[in-house]
Motif scaffolding. Structure first.
Motif: not given
Length: 223
Positions: A30-52
């Motif tokens: 759980x701690x690892x997931x919370x730590x990684x959340x900002x970086x994950x969303x920072x990378x995932x959102x542009x990829x999802x948006x450009x894919x859309x």
């Protein structure tokens, strides 16, 4: 006379407990997931948006791309801060019990209350240290203080309040976080005459909230 804090009860016990390894692994994941959340969303959102955009689901907009990115990163920061500084009431405990808590985390604070004496500044010999060193009958704890007004508020607290607090018997409430150097984030410090509030949790909410607000404005502009 100092008043009793609501919900206070003595949780000290001499009986050692068995370590729940499953709980340790769950907390770690759980701690690892919370730590990684900002970086994950920072990378995932542009990829999802450009894919859309490529799939012709949405029309490309720089405002929407940047705004959405800021919005999700800001949301992650707020969630991360909420996780690190939980709002539940802590129980009265001791320094040695906090240090001996195998489930304590450097990512999620353990809410607690302590009673003891302020014996000096957090950084010994540094007259502008707003942090404090606390001692109870079981050990020492570094208390980290943050004013609601960064820098200036901390500076004024360090020169105007800290000298008078050293040597006083106090009650403190806040969050214990394990690390190479364990520390206690102050939410409340109570002497026989006054109560001082700390805002160590406020910075993450403010920074995340600003990103959310800016991102929302950009998204609206890009519609």
């Amino acid at each position: 006379m100092r008043r009793e804090w609501p919900g206070t009860r003595d949780t000290r016990s001499d009986a050692p407990g068995e370590v729940d390894r499953g709980r340790l692994w769950r907390n770690f994941a759980r701690d690892l997931g919370v730590l990684a959340l900002p970086m994950f969303l920072a990378v995932a959102f542009p990829l999802l948006y450009l894919g859309a955009v490529v799939a012709n689901v949405v029309a490309f907009s720089v405002f929407a791309l940047v705004g959405g990115w800021l919005l999700f990163v800001g949301l992650a920061m707020v969630a991360q801060t909420r996780y690190k500084y939980p709002g539940d009431e802590g129980e009265r405990t001791t320094v040695i019990e906090l240090l001996g808590n195998v489930y304590a985390s450097p990512v999620r604070g353990t809410r607690a209350k302590l009673e003891g004496t302020l014996i000096g500044r957090g950084t010994a010999g540094y007259r502008f240290s707003e942090d404090l060193m606390f001692q109870d009958e079981t050990g020492l704890m570094y208390l980290k203080y943050e004013h609601w007004l960064p820098f200036l508020g901390n500076f004024l607290f360090s020169i105007g309040r800290v000298p008078d607090l050293i040597g006083q018997d106090v009650r403190v409430g806040g969050w214990f976080l394990r690390g190479v150097s364990p520390w206690f984030g102050l939410r409340r410090l109570e002497t026989s005459e006054e109560e001082i509030k700390g805002f160590i949790h406020l910075g993450g909410y403010v920074a995340g909230g600003l990103l959310l607000a800016i991102g929302l404005v950009l998204v609206v502009v890009g519609l």
